[in-house]
Design a protein around this motif. Structure first.
Motif, PDB file in Angstrom:
ATOM      1  N   LEU A 162       0.812  -1.226   0.000  1.00 23.98           N
ATOM      2  CA  LEU A 162       0.000   0.000   0.000  1.00 23.98           C
ATOM      3  C   LEU A 162       0.845   1.275   0.000  1.00 23.98           C
ATOM      4  N   ALA A 163       0.286   2.313  -0.618  1.00 21.91           N
ATOM      5  CA  ALA A 163       0.899   3.649  -0.598  1.00 21.91           C
ATOM      6  C   ALA A 163       0.037   4.574   0.256  1.00 21.91           C
ATOM      7  N   HIS A 164       0.689   5.362   1.107  1.00 24.99           N
ATOM      8  CA  HIS A 164      -0.073   6.242   2.005  1.00 24.99           C
ATOM      9  C   HIS A 164       0.264   7.721   1.853  1.00 24.99           C
ATOM     10  N   ASN A 165       1.222   8.050   1.017  1.00 19.68           N
ATOM     11  CA  ASN A 165       1.526   9.462   0.772  1.00 19.68           C
ATOM     12  C   ASN A 165       2.077   9.583  -0.650  1.00 19.68           C
ATOM     13  N   LEU A 166       2.260  10.812  -1.105  1.00 21.84           N
ATOM     14  CA  LEU A 166       2.649  11.009  -2.509  1.00 21.84           C
ATOM     15  C   LEU A 166       3.980  10.357  -2.833  1.00 21.84           C
ATOM     16  N   GLN A 167       4.910  10.412  -1.883  1.00 16.33           N
ATOM     17  CA  GLN A 167       6.215   9.812  -2.143  1.00 16.33           C
ATOM     18  C   GLN A 167       6.088   8.297  -2.317  1.00 16.33           C
ATOM     19  N   ASP A 168       5.249   7.683  -1.458  1.00 14.74           N
ATOM     20  CA  ASP A 168       4.970   6.244  -1.603  1.00 14.74           C
ATOM     21  C   ASP A 168       4.439   5.946  -3.006  1.00 14.74           C
ATOM     22  N   VAL A 169       3.491   6.782  -3.459  1.00 10.98           N
ATOM     23  CA  VAL A 169       2.874   6.553  -4.766  1.00 10.98           C
ATOM     24  C   VAL A 169       3.944   6.583  -5.846  1.00 10.98           C
ATOM     25  N   ARG A 170       4.806   7.604  -5.787  1.00  7.72           N
ATOM     26  CA  ARG A 170       5.857   7.723  -6.814  1.00  7.72           C
ATOM     27  C   ARG A 170       6.814   6.529  -6.744  1.00  7.72           C
ATOM     28  N   ARG A 226      -5.555   8.866   9.338  1.00  8.68           N
ATOM     29  CA  ARG A 226      -4.273   9.563   9.462  1.00  8.68           C
ATOM     30  C   ARG A 226      -3.355   9.271   8.275  1.00  8.68           C
ATOM     31  N   TYR A 227      -3.316   8.016   7.833  1.00  8.62           N
ATOM     32  CA  TYR A 227      -2.496   7.640   6.674  1.00  8.62           C
ATOM     33  C   TYR A 227      -3.397   6.969   5.627  1.00  8.62           C
ATOM     34  N   PRO A 228      -4.145   7.783   4.855  1.00 10.28           N
ATOM     35  CA  PRO A 228      -5.123   7.212   3.917  1.00 10.28           C
ATOM     36  C   PRO A 228      -4.452   6.353   2.843  1.00 10.28           C
ATOM     37  N   VAL A 229      -5.200   5.376   2.326  1.00  8.22           N
ATOM     38  CA  VAL A 229      -4.675   4.516   1.258  1.00  8.22           C
ATOM     39  C   VAL A 229      -4.812   5.256  -0.075  1.00  8.22           C
ATOM     40  N   LEU A 230      -3.690   5.539  -0.719  1.00  7.65           N
ATOM     41  CA  LEU A 230      -3.705   6.274  -1.988  1.00  7.65           C
ATOM     42  C   LEU A 230      -3.509   5.359  -3.189  1.00  7.65           C
ATOM     43  N   GLY A 231      -3.488   4.057  -2.930  1.00  4.18           N
ATOM     44  CA  GLY A 231      -3.279   3.090  -4.010  1.00  4.18           C
ATOM     45  C   GLY A 231      -2.341   2.010  -3.527  1.00  4.18           C
ATOM     46  N   GLY A 232      -1.916   1.171  -4.453  1.00  2.00           N
ATOM     47  CA  GLY A 232      -0.994   0.104  -4.056  1.00  2.00           C
ATOM     48  C   GLY A 232      -0.521  -0.675  -5.254  1.00  2.00           C
ATOM     49  N   THR A 233       0.448  -1.548  -5.010  1.00  6.67           N
ATOM     50  CA  THR A 233       0.915  -2.417  -6.092  1.00  6.67           C
ATOM     51  C   THR A 233       0.489  -3.841  -5.769  1.00  6.67           C
ATOM     52  N   LEU A 234       0.382  -4.650  -6.821  1.00  4.98           N
ATOM     53  CA  LEU A 234       0.004  -6.036  -6.613  1.00  4.98           C
ATOM     54  C   LEU A 234       0.905  -6.937  -7.449  1.00  4.98           C
ATOM     55  N   GLN A 235       1.510  -7.926  -6.802  1.00  9.59           N
ATOM     56  CA  GLN A 235       2.189  -8.989  -7.541  1.00  9.59           C
ATOM     57  C   GLN A 235       1.375 -10.258  -7.334  1.00  9.59           C
TER      58      GLN A 235
END
Ligand SMILES: Cc1cc2nc3c(=O)[nH]c(=O)nc-3n(C[C@H](O)[C@H](O)[C@H](O)COP(=O)(O)OP(=O)(O)OC[C@H]3O[C@@H](n4cnc5c(N)ncnc54)[C@H](O)[C@@H]3O)c2cc1C
Ligand SMILES: [Zn+2]
Lengths: 417, 91
Positions: free
Chosen positions: A122-130, A168-177
């Motif tokens: 999971l990604a929780h902030n913009l940096q995670d997303v990038r 506090r740390y919303p889910v902004l997306g994620g990766t899946l393998q």
């Protein structure tokens, strides 16, 4: 010859109340001399012995283990298997292992319960997303399956996740393998032990290595609690205790050993059919076949060999779990434990020769080496048999800390340390 | 989990502190004169002792000061706490 495990052998043994199963491996006393000795009877050490015998015809070898096989990190980990690492060298290494996992139960005639249930990060902030998007691109260029999921797709894939944007740390997306998943940890150790034993490898438990005997810059043998064992080749696969053994040979490694914890809940009906990891809030969870939630926590900040870990680390993880999965708020945790993980400065392993002839180290897997067990054993066996690394582990030599050619995988390692 | 006695604030929970790793690794006086092996030794190689180890700790959620600790890593027992710049005790 070992009897083959099958549905028929299961039925047959049921008639004698399962009292007549053949021993899975012998319990030999050490011989005076071996062609090679592996120190450490975890999954990696046993796999190394198995491939040395199977692929390199080295059968006059032993595995020495100070406790019982699989009692180290192999039997203490949360069993997540995936290969979505960032750099080419790591992609090669971890996907080599994943490919072996896919046929391992058949190869060993031992059910390692490899389950490709998918792993989501999971990604929780913009940096995670990038970072995570960059990693999916890198993975795909290396032929590793990876997809990016938007928040609604995350919710669809795992409905119990709280995807409210007000937390506090919303889910902004994620990766899946999707090829990723879990396996039964003990079965991996036992399956390799049984296979190695069948080819003549001596598996010697309750045998602690206390010293390494050298003649100049070559290995001559091992001092153990069961006496001296002569050998010209020693492969050390001792996880958290790697530095202790390196010390016996007068070597220093770039490692720090720290406690890493996990915990399981009371068993419940199936509720989560995948593995979800979150690096930023540091919580990851899956469900075992028995129904327990398997939860991984973080490492302590200090060096320790206590196999315990601090309570505040568990507390932080459970806070994050509760925010992401409010449905677990009344779950009771049953057990908690720790393992000692050997962390490298670049969060990548070392599978390498050393400055001492005949002494090889396979260590630094830290918080994430279970997934690599079959590949690590295969490549370490190659390195020991040929006195040269395989091309897949050439980048993971110990000299990278001198040349500066690090393989920085702190992002993909997924455990905050 | 254990208690640490900060030399400036007194006894507090370990979670208020952060470990800075092995102590007494002196910064090279002439960095330009180091070869690659010496750099690797300074930057990366660690004793990682099972037993009594000398470490630096920081009271990060308190006075934010650094100090040294002699600690047994096999049972987390603290043997001695001493200030930065002081020599390690004989244990
Ligand atoms: C809580 C936790 C969760 C984890 N979760 C994951 C995960 O989800 N996915 C993942 O990929 N990885 C995970 N890991 C990491 C993974 O467990 C390890 O990287 C991996 O199991 C290491 O395997 P090994 O065979 O090298 O080590 P071990 O299984 O630890 O084997 C080393 C063996 O060496 C023996 N030994 C030590 N000293 C001596 C001596 N002097 N003489 C003889 N024998 C000796 C020990 O007794 C031990 O049995 C986790 C680890 C922990 C602790
Ligand atoms: Zn203080």
């Amino acid at each position: 010859m070992k009897n083959k495990y099958s549905i028929f052998s299961l039925i047959k043994n049921a008639f004698s109340n399962h009292e007549n199963w053949q021993r899975a491996w012998r319990d030999p006393e050490p011989k005076k001399e071996y062609d090679a000795v592996i120190v450490g009877g975890g999954g990696h050490g046993l796999a190394t012995a198995y491939y040395l015998a199977k692929k390199h015809n080295l059968t006059n070898i032993a595995v020495v283990e100070k406790g019982w096989i699989g009692g180290g990190n192999t039997g203490r980990n949360t069993t997540i298997i995936r290969s979505n690492y960032l750099w080419d060298a790591s992609a090669g290494l971890y996907d080599h292992a994943l490919k072996i996992w896919e046929g391992l139960s058949q190869e060993l005639n031992y059910n390692v319960m490899f389950s490709q249930r998918g792993v989501m990060n999971l990604a929780h902030n913009l940096q995670d997303v990038r970072d995570l998007k960059r990693r999916t691109h890198a993975n795909r260029l290396n032929g590793i399956d990876a997809v990016w999921l938007e928040t609604d797709e995350v919710k669809k894939f795992c409905p119990i996740i709280n995807t409210s944007q007000d937390i506090r740390y919303p889910v902004l997306g994620g990766t899946l393998q999707k090829r990723a998943g879990t396996a039964r940890h003990d079965a991996v150790a036992w399956g390799y032990a049984r296979g190695a034993d069948e080819m003549g490898v001596d598996i010697i438990q309750n045998c602690e290595v206390k010293g390494i005997k050298r003649n100049g810059d070559a290995v001559e043998g091992l001092e153990t609690t069961k006496g001296f064992i002569k050998t010209k080749k020693v492969g050390v696969v001792a996880a958290g205790h790697s530095s202790v053994i390196a010390n016996m040979a007068g070597l220093k490694l770039p490692l720090e050993s720290k406690p890493l914890q996990a915990l399981v809940s009371e068993p419940v009906k199936p509720i989560i059919d995948t593995v979800v990891m979150s690096n930023a809030v540091h919580a990851y969870v899956s469900q075992s076949d028995k129904g327990e939630l398997v939860i991984g926590a973080g490492t302590d900040s200090y060096v320790s060999y206590t196999q315990k870990g601090s309570f505040n680390i568990v507390e932080e993880t459970l806070k994050a779990i509760l925010e992401l999965y409010p449905i677990f708020s009344r779950m009771k945790m049953l057990r908690q434990w720790g393992g000692i993980v050997d962390i490298c400065p670049d969060a990548s392993p070392i599978i390498s020769k050393t400055s001492i002839k005949g002494l090889y180290f396979n260590c630094g897997w830290g918080t994430g080496g279970f997934k690599a067990t079959p590949g690590s054993g295969d490549l370490f066996a190659h390195t020991i048999a040929n006195d040269e690394p395989h091309k897949l582990n050439a980048a993971f030599n110990i000299n990278r800390f001198v040349s500066g050619d690090l393989v920085d995988e702190h992002g993909a390692a997924a455990v905050a340390h | 989990m254990f208690l640490i006695s900060c030399p400036y604030c007194g006894e507090r929970d370990q979670s208020e502190f952060v470990s800075g790793g092995e102590a007494h690794i002196a910064r090279p006086k002439q960095p330009t004169e180091l070869n690659d092996d010496q750099w690797a030794e300074y930057l990366f190689m660690r004793k990682n002792i099972k037993g009594i180890q000398f470490e630096r700790w920081n009271h990060v959620h308190g006075c934010r000061k650094w100090f040294n600790v002699a600690r047994d890593t096999s049972n987390d027992k603290i043997e001695k706490i001493y200030k930065m710049g002081e020599q390690p005790p004989k244990i």
